[in-house]
Scaffold this motif. Sequence first.
Motif, short mmCIF file in Angstrom:
data_model
loop_
_atom_site.label_atom_id
_atom_site.label_comp_id
_atom_site.label_asym_id
_atom_site.label_seq_id
_atom_site.Cartn_x
_atom_site.Cartn_y
_atom_site.Cartn_z
N THR A 16 -73.97 2.99 36.80
CA THR A 16 -73.26 1.06 36.96
C THR A 16 -72.68 0.96 35.77
O THR A 16 -72.16 1.67 34.07
CB THR A 16 -74.69 0.64 36.65
N PRO A 17 -71.55 -0.10 35.39
CA PRO A 17 -70.94 -0.27 34.17
C PRO A 17 -71.60 -0.57 33.21
O PRO A 17 -71.05 0.04 31.95
CB PRO A 17 -70.46 -1.62 35.02
N ARG A 18 -72.74 -1.08 33.41
CA ARG A 18 -74.21 -1.18 32.31
C ARG A 18 -73.93 0.31 31.86
O ARG A 18 -74.17 -0.10 30.61
CB ARG A 18 -75.43 -1.73 32.63
N ARG A 21 -71.25 1.02 29.79
CA ARG A 21 -71.24 -0.39 28.61
C ARG A 21 -72.50 0.05 27.27
O ARG A 21 -72.01 0.10 26.27
CB ARG A 21 -71.48 -1.35 28.91
N ALA A 44 -65.93 -3.59 25.29
CA ALA A 44 -67.52 -4.00 26.67
C ALA A 44 -66.77 -4.30 27.96
O ALA A 44 -67.02 -3.85 28.85
CB ALA A 44 -68.64 -4.96 25.81
N SER A 48 -66.51 -1.79 30.87
CA SER A 48 -67.40 -2.53 32.59
C SER A 48 -66.18 -2.44 33.49
O SER A 48 -66.46 -1.82 35.02
CB SER A 48 -67.93 -3.52 32.29
N GLU A 49 -65.47 -2.91 33.51
CA GLU A 49 -64.08 -3.08 34.66
C GLU A 49 -63.31 -2.00 34.44
O GLU A 49 -63.48 -1.79 36.16
CB GLU A 49 -63.00 -4.27 34.05
N ALA A 52 -67.14 -0.46 36.74
CA ALA A 52 -66.42 -1.46 38.11
C ALA A 52 -65.50 -0.46 39.49
O ALA A 52 -65.34 -1.22 40.51
CB ALA A 52 -66.68 -2.94 37.92
#
Length: 126
Positions: A16-18, A21, A44, A48-49, A52
């Motif tokens: 995941t992006p999380r 990050r 961050a 994330s981008e 994603a």
Amino acid sequence: MSLGHGIDEVSGVPATPREARTAVGLLVGGRLSGPVGTADTDIALAVSELVAHAQRHTPGISRFAAFRHGGVLEVTVDYRDGAPADFHCAGAALLGWMIVTSVALSVTVTRPGGTAHRVRAVLQLD
């Protein structure tokens, strides 16, 4: 967690992006939080981008890596082979891409082989 950690780098394939990050936050010495416009917030957002975008608009990530050196953070996302990624499409994909290009010192997109793409963003640490 599907990311491996070293002293100055993190690599693997984030779920995941999380996850990406969080791993990058540990790499740069803490949590990626702070006032908008700070290096932590920029990092961050970009991490994330990038993750994603790869997960939503391409066949997926084959490799993610972040490397800290000389006051910058280099983030590389390799996309799996498949249909060419559209980095200038409309809607959410374009907004995310605009965020990355506005907070990074530089962003490059290459095709090291086949139909896969490699996106490399260089971000200021300080």
